[in-house]
Design a protein around this motif. Structure first.
Motif, short mmCIF file in Angstrom:
data_model
loop_
_atom_site.label_atom_id
_atom_site.label_comp_id
_atom_site.label_asym_id
_atom_site.label_seq_id
_atom_site.Cartn_x
_atom_site.Cartn_y
_atom_site.Cartn_z
N MET A 4 0.82 -1.20 0.00
CA MET A 4 0.00 0.00 0.00
C MET A 4 0.86 1.26 0.00
O MET A 4 0.46 2.31 -0.44
CB MET A 4 -0.91 -0.03 1.24
CG MET A 4 -1.90 1.09 1.32
SD MET A 4 -3.09 1.06 -0.01
CE MET A 4 -4.10 -0.30 0.51
N ALA A 7 1.12 3.25 -3.20
CA ALA A 7 0.12 4.28 -3.52
C ALA A 7 0.54 5.63 -2.96
O ALA A 7 0.34 6.66 -3.59
CB ALA A 7 -1.24 3.86 -2.97
N SER A 11 1.21 8.98 -5.30
CA SER A 11 0.55 10.28 -5.09
C SER A 11 1.58 11.36 -4.77
O SER A 11 1.43 12.51 -5.20
CB SER A 11 -0.45 10.17 -3.94
OG SER A 11 -1.48 9.27 -4.30
N GLN A 123 -5.77 14.10 -2.00
CA GLN A 123 -6.94 13.30 -1.65
C GLN A 123 -6.63 11.81 -1.81
O GLN A 123 -6.98 11.00 -0.94
CB GLN A 123 -8.10 13.70 -2.56
CG GLN A 123 -9.45 13.18 -2.11
CD GLN A 123 -9.87 13.79 -0.79
OE1 GLN A 123 -9.81 15.00 -0.62
NE2 GLN A 123 -10.26 12.97 0.14
N ALA A 124 -5.97 11.46 -2.91
CA ALA A 124 -5.63 10.05 -3.16
C ALA A 124 -4.67 9.54 -2.07
O ALA A 124 -4.78 8.40 -1.61
CB ALA A 124 -4.99 9.90 -4.54
N THR A 127 -6.61 8.93 1.11
CA THR A 127 -7.36 7.67 1.03
C THR A 127 -6.45 6.48 1.29
O THR A 127 -6.80 5.57 2.05
CB THR A 127 -8.01 7.55 -0.37
OG1 THR A 127 -8.74 8.73 -0.64
CG2 THR A 127 -8.92 6.34 -0.45
N ALA A 128 -5.26 6.49 0.68
CA ALA A 128 -4.30 5.40 0.89
C ALA A 128 -3.94 5.27 2.36
O ALA A 128 -3.85 4.16 2.91
CB ALA A 128 -3.06 5.64 0.06
N GLN A 130 -5.78 6.19 4.93
CA GLN A 130 -6.94 5.62 5.65
C GLN A 130 -7.00 4.11 5.51
O GLN A 130 -7.25 3.40 6.47
CB GLN A 130 -8.22 6.20 5.09
CG GLN A 130 -8.61 7.53 5.66
CD GLN A 130 -9.88 8.03 4.99
OE1 GLN A 130 -10.76 7.25 4.67
NE2 GLN A 130 -9.95 9.32 4.76
N LEU A 131 -6.77 3.62 4.28
CA LEU A 131 -6.82 2.18 4.03
C LEU A 131 -5.73 1.48 4.83
O LEU A 131 -5.95 0.41 5.38
CB LEU A 131 -6.64 1.87 2.54
CG LEU A 131 -7.70 2.42 1.60
CD1 LEU A 131 -7.54 1.82 0.22
CD2 LEU A 131 -9.09 2.17 2.12
N LYS A 134 -6.84 1.13 8.31
CA LYS A 134 -7.87 0.09 8.44
C LYS A 134 -7.23 -1.29 8.53
O LYS A 134 -7.70 -2.16 9.26
CB LYS A 134 -8.81 0.14 7.23
CG LYS A 134 -9.79 1.27 7.28
CD LYS A 134 -10.93 0.97 8.25
CE LYS A 134 -11.72 2.24 8.47
NZ LYS A 134 -12.44 2.29 9.71
N THR A 135 -6.17 -1.47 7.75
CA THR A 135 -5.47 -2.76 7.77
C THR A 135 -4.88 -3.02 9.15
O THR A 135 -4.91 -4.14 9.65
CB THR A 135 -4.34 -2.77 6.71
OG1 THR A 135 -4.85 -2.20 5.52
CG2 THR A 135 -3.85 -4.17 6.44
N GLU A 137 -6.09 -2.06 11.88
CA GLU A 137 -7.19 -2.39 12.80
C GLU A 137 -7.52 -3.87 12.79
O GLU A 137 -8.01 -4.40 13.78
CB GLU A 137 -8.45 -1.59 12.41
CG GLU A 137 -8.52 -0.25 13.10
CD GLU A 137 -9.77 0.50 12.71
OE1 GLU A 137 -10.80 -0.14 12.46
OE2 GLU A 137 -9.70 1.75 12.65
N VAL A 138 -7.28 -4.53 11.63
CA VAL A 138 -7.55 -5.97 11.54
C VAL A 138 -6.74 -6.72 12.59
O VAL A 138 -7.17 -7.72 13.15
CB VAL A 138 -7.21 -6.48 10.12
CG1 VAL A 138 -7.32 -7.99 10.05
CG2 VAL A 138 -8.12 -5.83 9.10
N GLN B 22 -6.18 0.80 -5.69
CA GLN B 22 -5.84 2.11 -5.11
C GLN B 22 -4.58 2.68 -5.78
O GLN B 22 -4.51 3.85 -6.14
CB GLN B 22 -5.64 1.96 -3.59
CG GLN B 22 -4.89 3.08 -2.91
CD GLN B 22 -5.71 4.34 -2.74
OE1 GLN B 22 -6.93 4.29 -2.70
NE2 GLN B 22 -5.04 5.47 -2.65
N LEU B 92 -12.02 6.10 -6.70
CA LEU B 92 -11.13 6.02 -5.55
C LEU B 92 -11.93 5.88 -4.25
O LEU B 92 -11.63 5.04 -3.40
CB LEU B 92 -10.27 7.29 -5.50
CG LEU B 92 -8.97 7.26 -4.73
CD1 LEU B 92 -7.97 6.35 -5.40
CD2 LEU B 92 -8.39 8.65 -4.64
#
Lengths: 140, 120
Positions: A4, A7, A11, A123-124, A127-128, A130-131, A134-135, A137-138, B22, B92
């Protein structure tokens, strides 16, 4: 598994390219009336050449070469505007002064495009990020 | 059956696909002003669903690989670029929601395994 962080780098390259374009546009605007540069000629409008990193996306994936890069800053060869002003120190024998080939309106619209593109990259990247969180958090 | 069943595998591969998408979408946005650049996209959902529909689904899902496809057919601007910033931004966002959903499912399933092992 593809990273990730790739990304984020992609950006970041977009943000760097747009910032360079903004620098060059600002330079054009600042020199919109510079009738004499270091070479004795009127200022020439400059443009950034962008190139996509790598040949095809699947080839470069994982090598962090994707994204965008500025390959150079080139002069716009268009001729400058001629204005009749015999009292100007840079006027030619006929009394005409050659002004830079910079159109302020074009530069201002370019600046808007660059600023919006920069925001899209931010913005991109957000988003990366945030993702990625989230990972994490798993695993919690 | 091992510790991770087919659903776990599909969720993990889905996360992988969304992570790749992404990157591909970020690359499209980064090249929104590159002359001649053509956008790419990954349809990881159809790749996964066709793997699930095959005979040995477990093996097919394990072997699945996602490939970005370049769209050479359209042109948005006079310089040959076909990136539409608005549609990239909406893709996105859509992809991010999909990723977060998959991550939430994965988290739940991890929780189940943890409770089965007696952890808390």
């Amino acid at each position: 598994m593809s990273s990730m962080f790739g990304a984020l780098g992609i950006s970041a390259s977009g943000m760097a390219a747009e910032r360079l374009r903004m620098d060059v546009t600002s330079d054009n605007l600042a020199n919109a009336d510079s009738t004499k540069g270091a070479n004795g000629q009127p200022y020439q409008r400059q443009e950034v050449v962008l190139e996509a990193g790598g040949q095809s996306f699947s080839d470069v994936l994982g090598n962090a070469q994707a994204g965008v890069q500025a390959t150079g800053i080139v002069n716009d060869p268009a001729p400058g505007r001629k204005v009749y002003d015999p009292s100007h120190p840079d006027a030619d024998a006929q009394g005409y002064v050659t002004l830079p080939n910079v159109n302020t309106v074009t530069e201002m619209t370019d600046l808007i495009t660059e600023s919006r593109s920069y925001e899209a990259n931010v913005q991109a990247m957000d988003t990366a990020k945030q993702l990625y969180l989230k990972t994490l958090e798993v695993l919690r | 059956m091992g510790l991770f069943d087919l659903t776990d595998m599909v969720v993990q591969r889905g996360l992988e696909g969304a992570s790749l998408r992404q990157q591909v979408l970020a690359n499209n946005l980064a090249n929104a002003n590159t002359a001649g650049f053509k956008r790419s996209d990954v349809d990881f959902e159809s790749t996964l669903s066709s793997a699930l529909g095959s005979g040995d689904a477990g093996q097919a899902v394990a072997d699945v690989s996602f490939t970005p496809q370049t769209d050479n057919t359209t042109s948005m601007t006079s310089d040959g670029n076909n990136v539409n910033t608005d549609s990239e931004m909406s893709s996105l966002t859509q992809n991010a929601i999909q990723y977060e959903t998959l991550a939430a499912v994965e988290r739940e399933r991890m929780g189940m395994i943890q409770s089965a092992m007696g952890g808390n």
